[in-house]
Design an enzyme around this catalytic site. Structure first.
Site, PDB file in Angstrom:
ATOM      1  N   ILE A 157     -49.293 -19.113 -52.543  1.00 56.02           N
ATOM      2  CA  ILE A 157     -49.454 -20.578 -52.566  1.00 56.02           C
ATOM      3  C   ILE A 157     -49.965 -21.117 -51.242  1.00 56.02           C
ATOM      4  O   ILE A 157     -50.214 -22.311 -51.118  1.00 56.02           O
ATOM      5  CB  ILE A 157     -48.127 -21.265 -52.930  1.00 56.02           C
ATOM      6  CG1 ILE A 157     -47.029 -20.902 -51.932  1.00 56.02           C
ATOM      7  CG2 ILE A 157     -47.716 -20.915 -54.348  1.00 56.02           C
ATOM      8  CD1 ILE A 157     -45.709 -21.614 -52.180  1.00 56.02           C
ATOM      9  N   GLY A 158     -50.129 -20.260 -50.234  1.00 56.47           N
ATOM     10  CA  GLY A 158     -50.621 -20.754 -48.956  1.00 56.47           C
ATOM     11  C   GLY A 158     -50.667 -19.643 -47.932  1.00 56.47           C
ATOM     12  O   GLY A 158     -50.475 -18.454 -48.235  1.00 56.47           O
ATOM     13  N   ALA A 159     -50.970 -20.020 -46.707  1.00 54.67           N
ATOM     14  CA  ALA A 159     -51.059 -19.057 -45.616  1.00 54.67           C
ATOM     15  C   ALA A 159     -50.329 -19.620 -44.403  1.00 54.67           C
ATOM     16  O   ALA A 159     -50.410 -20.818 -44.110  1.00 54.67           O
ATOM     17  CB  ALA A 159     -52.507 -18.741 -45.274  1.00 54.67           C
ATOM     18  N   GLY A 160     -49.589 -18.754 -43.703  1.00 52.23           N
ATOM     19  CA  GLY A 160     -48.883 -19.150 -42.497  1.00 52.23           C
ATOM     20  C   GLY A 160     -49.478 -18.478 -41.282  1.00 52.23           C
ATOM     21  O   GLY A 160     -50.511 -17.788 -41.343  1.00 52.23           O
ATOM     22  N   GLU A 161     -48.801 -18.665 -40.142  1.00 55.93           N
ATOM     23  CA  GLU A 161     -49.310 -18.103 -38.895  1.00 55.93           C
ATOM     24  C   GLU A 161     -49.262 -16.588 -38.922  1.00 55.93           C
ATOM     25  O   GLU A 161     -50.119 -15.920 -38.358  1.00 55.93           O
ATOM     26  CB  GLU A 161     -48.490 -18.636 -37.716  1.00 55.93           C
ATOM     27  CG  GLU A 161     -48.953 -18.122 -36.359  1.00 55.93           C
ATOM     28  CD  GLU A 161     -48.106 -18.683 -35.226  1.00 55.93           C
ATOM     29  OE1 GLU A 161     -48.354 -18.289 -34.086  1.00 55.93           O
ATOM     30  OE2 GLU A 161     -47.225 -19.516 -35.496  1.00 55.93           O
ATOM     31  N   PHE A 162     -48.266 -16.011 -39.613  1.00 53.97           N
ATOM     32  CA  PHE A 162     -48.073 -14.568 -39.576  1.00 53.97           C
ATOM     33  C   PHE A 162     -48.529 -13.880 -40.856  1.00 53.97           C
ATOM     34  O   PHE A 162     -48.612 -12.659 -40.898  1.00 53.97           O
ATOM     35  CB  PHE A 162     -46.594 -14.255 -39.337  1.00 53.97           C
ATOM     36  CG  PHE A 162     -46.094 -14.725 -37.995  1.00 53.97           C
ATOM     37  CD1 PHE A 162     -46.317 -13.968 -36.857  1.00 53.97           C
ATOM     38  CD2 PHE A 162     -45.426 -15.935 -37.872  1.00 53.97           C
ATOM     39  CE1 PHE A 162     -45.851 -14.406 -35.632  1.00 53.97           C
ATOM     40  CE2 PHE A 162     -44.963 -16.365 -36.654  1.00 53.97           C
ATOM     41  CZ  PHE A 162     -45.185 -15.599 -35.514  1.00 53.97           C
ATOM     42  N   GLY A 163     -48.801 -14.598 -41.904  1.00 54.83           N
ATOM     43  CA  GLY A 163     -49.202 -13.969 -43.164  1.00 54.83           C
ATOM     44  C   GLY A 163     -49.204 -14.985 -44.284  1.00 54.83           C
ATOM     45  O   GLY A 163     -49.235 -16.196 -44.061  1.00 54.83           O
ATOM     46  N   VAL A 198     -47.919 -17.119 -47.697  1.00 56.76           N
ATOM     47  CA  VAL A 198     -46.722 -17.769 -48.226  1.00 56.76           C
ATOM     48  C   VAL A 198     -46.823 -17.719 -49.746  1.00 56.76           C
ATOM     49  O   VAL A 198     -47.847 -18.113 -50.317  1.00 56.76           O
ATOM     50  CB  VAL A 198     -46.596 -19.222 -47.740  1.00 56.76           C
ATOM     51  CG1 VAL A 198     -45.328 -19.860 -48.300  1.00 56.76           C
ATOM     52  CG2 VAL A 198     -46.601 -19.282 -46.226  1.00 56.76           C
ATOM     53  N   ASP A 202     -41.531 -29.973 -32.913  1.00 60.85           N
ATOM     54  CA  ASP A 202     -42.746 -30.072 -33.742  1.00 60.85           C
ATOM     55  C   ASP A 202     -42.452 -30.888 -34.991  1.00 60.85           C
ATOM     56  O   ASP A 202     -42.890 -30.550 -36.084  1.00 60.85           O
ATOM     57  CB  ASP A 202     -43.246 -28.676 -34.118  1.00 60.85           C
ATOM     58  CG  ASP A 202     -44.680 -28.704 -34.665  1.00 60.85           C
ATOM     59  OD1 ASP A 202     -45.356 -29.745 -34.502  1.00 60.85           O
ATOM     60  OD2 ASP A 202     -45.117 -27.702 -35.241  1.00 60.85           O
TER      61      ASP A 202
END
EC number: 2.7.10.1
Length: 926
Positions: free
Chosen positions: A618-624, A626, A737
């Site tokens: 469903i998405g992409a994060g900083e490390f890989g 999601v 943040d």
């Protein structure tokens, strides 16, 4: 569908077309001897005779009744099959009555047998095949209906028999006489077929019958010319009698064509008529104001000056545009205007008439008028009006305007020229400004009050200055001071005394109304700033000594605890918390552990890989990536979860930083903070499992649902975020943040604080340590407090500043803070006391809370506990949310005045205005 069912259906349906017979052989066609093969030679005999119509024919006779044991055979020539499966044989014959023959033995017969023999060619001889029932195939024993005697004329019998299925190239017929006195007058061999036919505007080809009498042969159909299929498949059934049965599927005439009189063809519409849809309907005359001279027309084009709207059906009447509205009446009231008009004389023949009102501002010179900006309010709206009246507000004073009242219908867009309109020209009067919304106390001392306020919602011109009126509460005598901007310091007051303050604005038209009276009190003590300056050396000395003592105590506590750390990490954590604040749960930074894996095992639950099922990315994060998936653990109900993955090829540091977020989340347990379900560190890939939030990030969710929520719902979201931040603040956790993009929303609109991955330590070795985190990411300038940007002082107070930006994002439905201004321009503007204006329809109390969150002095910002309490009061008193600020124009708000001329739709020009204002005016500090 079974054959029995089809036969039952056929029995209920009247045949479409009568059967057609086609002859394969007819002995009556012979003009010479037939010369068929006989055995024995003393048996059948070919003779000439006459048929019923006395035409000469060749016949065969046999009458050896006086000789016993007769076995006389007669075989026809080879008859080609021509591909048919079943054939019919028509026999005409006469038989003598045995009783009429005297002195004959008991072997006299009155019947004979019919046989056939299949062959791939004309190969039969006098001796082959053998003259016996096998290899011949018996069809039937033929008996006459009537026989004759010598005293009567010969009576002709007609019998029809059929046989099949046939499989070889052709066949022979054979007739066996066993002792009859008879004459075979004629033999006709034929087959039955269903002839070419048209049914339901479909053509079905000629089709031979099936192999059995009960067979149904399917014939596929094709639509006649200018017809189209409306149901498929197209087929008819040909039964064993050569009759069409049970039509399936149908065709219909296409647009521009109608059925012929016999309903077998589709014929074109004649000129002047049309048919817009397919079907069996007939052609109709062209509608009004249209014509066609072509055959087969599906639409009649409109005549010149007439049109059809895109939504009009092709058979509708052609219409035209309306004439201009009549009798436009205007009424000017200072900077407001009322317009009324009558319906056009000609509506164009349509019922979808609406009106547009176009506002144009005209300068005093001879230049053309230009469109009014968005600040001019036309109610109920500018375009698509059904009613014939509008009210125009927020016009500039002493300005000439031109208003076009346009009449528009469904075909107005078909004409490239402007719609029909009537014009009215007016000049506005001057009005005094409206009241100042409210006055805020920014700071107080023993003899001064520092005040700030918002400009009037309707300035009605350029604000020349503000008048501040104040008096001691309970006293009648009042004093006034004047300020050039929307803030001022009132001096010379008595200490610890309540004062009533009101503010009003002045333009060339005079003063507006005062604001509502507000009570503010001076403080008891003298100016703390002066006192601090006098006592600065003593304070510094005391602070230094105290700092040494505190550092020593902390070092001793940490050394003692490390010595006792041979036990569990949980025991160590509990003891550390006792040193800090007994009975209060405190956040533990996972990076303080010598081995980060210890923090993971202490704060996060390890989950078995068999319990997790990944369903989709469903998405992409900083490390890989999601993902969304499902978690099913023993003794618990299956649940939908979010799964963060660590991409392949990671370094040990990336693994540590990735799992650090789980170590942080695992310490939190609050309904408005994202919940950690567990981690998978012993498998590949490494996974973090959290609860699943159906609506995703708050900023994108708001943009997707712009304007769909009530203000109470939005405040409820803000209350949830504040509650989560209060919980984190009470644990001494600083988020650093906080932004709408890091707030997740579930299906019940519950907002939860997430994204705890921002590094808590800045890298001093980076090229730009002020803006870059140790993970290489940029500090979110637009959301970060000025002291955190400049001095890296991240505290709960800096999170409060970020929360104020989140409030602005929520009320503006996800708009980007500071629009398209650069980060450098944002920092400069904030440093010089410029703040974001209230979003459109923002309640006054909410924007005031935002401004308090953006106080430059961090100690003056509200705590999260007070923010939660304030929002709770607003939710209990919903009426307070109905008092909104002035319409949002996209201008930055300067605490010492408002920037003029900044248009929301032109951020580049607005930034230039900001820079010019900041270069020309010294800001008033708060």
């Amino acid at each position: 569908m079974t054959m029995d069912y089809l036969l039952w259906v056929c029995s209920l349906v009247v045949p479409v077309v009568l059967a057609v017979e086609e002859t394969l052989m007819d002995s009556r066609w012979a003009t010479t001897e037939l010369a068929w093969t006989t055995f024995p030679e003393s048996g059948w005999e070919e003779v000439s005779g006459y048929d019923d119509s006395m035409s000469p024919i060749r016949t065969y006779q046999v009458c050896n009744v006086r000789q016993p044991n007769q076995n006389n055979w007669l075989r026809t020539d080879f008859i080609p099959r021509r591909g048919v499966l079943r054939v019919y044989v028509e026999l005409k014959f006469s038989v003598r009555d045995c009783a009429s023959i005297p002195n004959i033995p008991g072997s006299c017969k009155e019947t004979f047998n019919l046989f056939y023999y299949e062959s791939e060619g004309d190969t039969a001889t006098d001796t082959s095949p053998l003259w016996r029932e096998n290899p011949y195939v018996k069809v039937d024993t033929i008996a006459p209906d009537e026989s004759f005697s010598l005293l009567e004329a010969g009576r002709i019998n007609t019998k029809v028999r059929s046989f099949g299925p046939l499989s070889k190239a052709g066949f022979y017929l054979a007739f066996q006489d066993l002792g009859a006195c008879m004459s075979l007058i004629s033999v006709r061999v034929f087959f039955k077929k269903c002839s070419t036919t048209i049914a339901n505007f479909a053509v079905f080809p000629e089709t031979a019958t099936g192999a059995e009498a009960t067979s149904l042969v399917i014939a596929p159909g094709a639509c006649v010319t200018n017809a189209m299929e409306v149901s498929v498949p197209l087929k008819l059934y040909c039964n064993g009698d050569g009759e069409w049965m049970v039509p399936v599927g149908s065709c219909t005439c296409v647009a521009g064509f109608e059925p012929s009189a016999d309903s077998t063809q589709c014929q074109a519409c004649i000129p002047g008529t049309f048919k817009s849809k397919f079907g069996e309907g007939s052609c109709a005359p062209c509608p009004s104001n249209s014509r066609t001279s072509a055959r087969g027309a599906s639409i009649c084009p409109c005549q010149n000056g007439f049109y059809r709207a895109d939504s009009d059906p092709p058979d509708s009447t052609c219409t035209t545009i309306p004439s201009a509205p009549r009798n436009v009446i205007s009424s000017v009231n200072e900077t407001s205007l009322s317009l009324e008009w009558d319906e056009p004389e000609d509506t164009g023949g349509r019922s979808d008439l609406v009106y547009n009102v176009v506002c144009k501002k005209c300068l005093r010179d001879r230049s053309p008028c230009t469109r009014c900006d968005d600040n001019v309010d036309i109610a109920p709206r500018r375009l698509g009006l059904r009613q014939r009246k509008v009210v125009v507000r927020n016009l500039q004073a002493h300005t000439r305007y031109s208003f076009e009242v346009q009449a528009v219908n469904g075909v107005s867009g078909k004409i490239p020229t402007s719609p029909s309109y009537s014009t009215v020209n007016i000049t506005t009067n001057q009005a005094a400004p409206s009241a100042v919304p409210t006055v805020h106390l920014m700071r107080s001392t023993s003899d001064t009050l520092s005040l700030s306020w918002l400009p009037p919602e309707k300035p009605n011109g350029v604000i020349l200055d503000y008048e501040i009126k104040y008096h001691e509460r309970g006293q009648a005598m009042s004093h006034t001071v004047t300020a050039q901007h929307s803030s001022a310091k009132v001096e010379g007051l008595r200490a610890a005394t309540p004062y009533v303050v009101q503010v009003r604005a002045r333009t060339v038209a005079g003063y507006g109304r005062y604001s509502n009276p507000m009570d503010f009190s001076t403080s008891l003590h003298s100016d703390p700033q002066k006192s601090v300056q006098d006592q600065l050396p003593l304070i510094i000395g005391s602070a230094s000594a105290g700092l040494v003592v505190i550092v020593a105590l902390v070092v001793i506590a940490v050394v003692c605890l490390k010595k006792q750390r041979s036990g569990s990490e949980l025991e160590y954590t509990e003891k550390l918390q006792q040193y800090i604040s007994p009975g209060v749960k405190v956040y533990i930074d996972p990076f303080t552990y010598e081995d980060p894996n210890d923090a993971i095992h202490e704060f996060a639950k390890e989950i078995d890989i068999s319990c997790v099922k990944i369903e989709e990315v469903i998405g992409a994060g900083e490390f890989g990536e999601v993902c969304r998936g499902r978690l099913k653990q023993a003794g618990r109900r299956e649940m939908v979860v979010a799964i963060k993955t660590l991409k392949a090829g990671y370094t040990e540091r990336q693994r540590r930083d990735f799992l650090a977020e789980a170590s942080i989340m695992g310490q939190f347990d609050h309904p408005n903070v994202i919940r950690l379900e567990g981690v998978l560190t012993r498998s590949c890939p490494v996974l973090i499992i959290t609860e699943f939030m159906e609506n995703g990030a708050l900023d994108s969710f708001l943009r997707l649902n712009d304007g769909r929520f009530t203000m109470t719902q939005l405040v409820g979201m803000l209350r949830g975020i504040a509650a989560g931040m209060k919980y984190l603040s009470d644990m001494n956790y600083v988020h650093r943040d906080l932004a709408a993009r890091n707030i997740l929303v579930n299906s019940n609109l519950v907002c939860k604080v997430s994204d705890f991955g921002l590094s808590r330590f800045l890298d001093d070795t980076s090229a730009d340590p002020t803006y870059t985190s140790s993970l290489g990411g940029k500090i979110p300038i637009r959301w970060t407090a000025p002291e955190a940007i400049a001095f890296r002082k991240f505290t709960s107070a800096s999170d409060v500043w970020s929360y104020g930006i989140v409030m602005w994002e929520v009320v503006s439905y996800g708009e980007r803070p500071y629009w398209d201004m650069s980060n450098q321009d944002v920092m400069t503007a904030v440093e010089q006391d410029y703040r974001l204006p209230p979003p459109m329809d923002c309640p006054m109390v909410l924007h005031q809370l935002m401004l308090e969150c953006w106080m430059k002095e961090r100690n003056l910002r509200p705590k999260f506990s007070r923010i939660v309490s304030t929002l709770d009061k607003l939710l209990r008193n919903a009426a307070s949310l109905k008092v909104v600020t002035s319409t949002y124009s996209g201008d930055l708000l300067r605490l010492g005045g408002t920037l003029p001329g900044h248009n929301r739709k032109s951020p580049d020009s607005s930034q230039e205005i900001v820079r010019q204002q900041m270069s020309q005016t010294l800001p008033i500090r708060v």
